[in-house]
Scaffold this active site. Sequence first.
Site: not given
Length: 236
Positions: A87, A196, A76, A74
């Site tokens: 990202f 991740h 930031y 989701d």
Amino acid sequence: MNASAKPVYMLDFMPDDWREAVTPYVDPTTVAALSSFVVEEYKAGPVYPRKQDIYAAYRLSPLASTRVLILGQDPYIKPGQAHGLSFSVPQGVRVPPSLENVYREMRDDLGVTPPPSGDLTPWCRQGVMLLNAVLTVRAGTSNSHKGRGWENVTDATIQALNAKTDRVVFVLWGAAAKAKAHLVTNDRHVVLRAGHPSPMNPTGFLGSRPFSRINAALTATGTQPIRWSPSMPRPS
């Protein structure tokens, strides 16, 4: 909202090509409930990203040209960071820790200097879709919009890409992303799984060499590789 006004329906704001492609896969009732929730959340605010950036990943990566999907979780949760791309952060914003690890892996994988900024828009312009599974978030609270219906929309996005006849490379980092692998059923496509990139996850990402593997999967079908960094040679 005026009682006579037409209710907001979130798919109406998605670019036309994507809206047409995802509509067969979404549940209208779920999207209607999501739409009401998102409207009220932005009223209560603050919510990230800005309303005009909710569909940035779709706008910057048209369906016809998308050949890589990198799936995030989701947006930031800190001010100024989220701009609708997984990202990625806008120009001038400090590179977040997860993206620092992505850049470290790029350096180790490709032997190149990573981009000078955390803005990954240049990837999008080459056909890399930077999609979060959930497209909005309440400021300061990760996963605050999880389970509200965005997953129905983004799962439909994966299914629309799965329906393409040309190869798409699906890049799934972390358990939540890897759980979407079952949506990719077309043998033409490639699914790359890894841990991740968060520093909170010490294993499973570093050393996975995703960038060279993505480019190898693309060039195997005669498609131009992605130029991940300005320091890479331009494709001939």
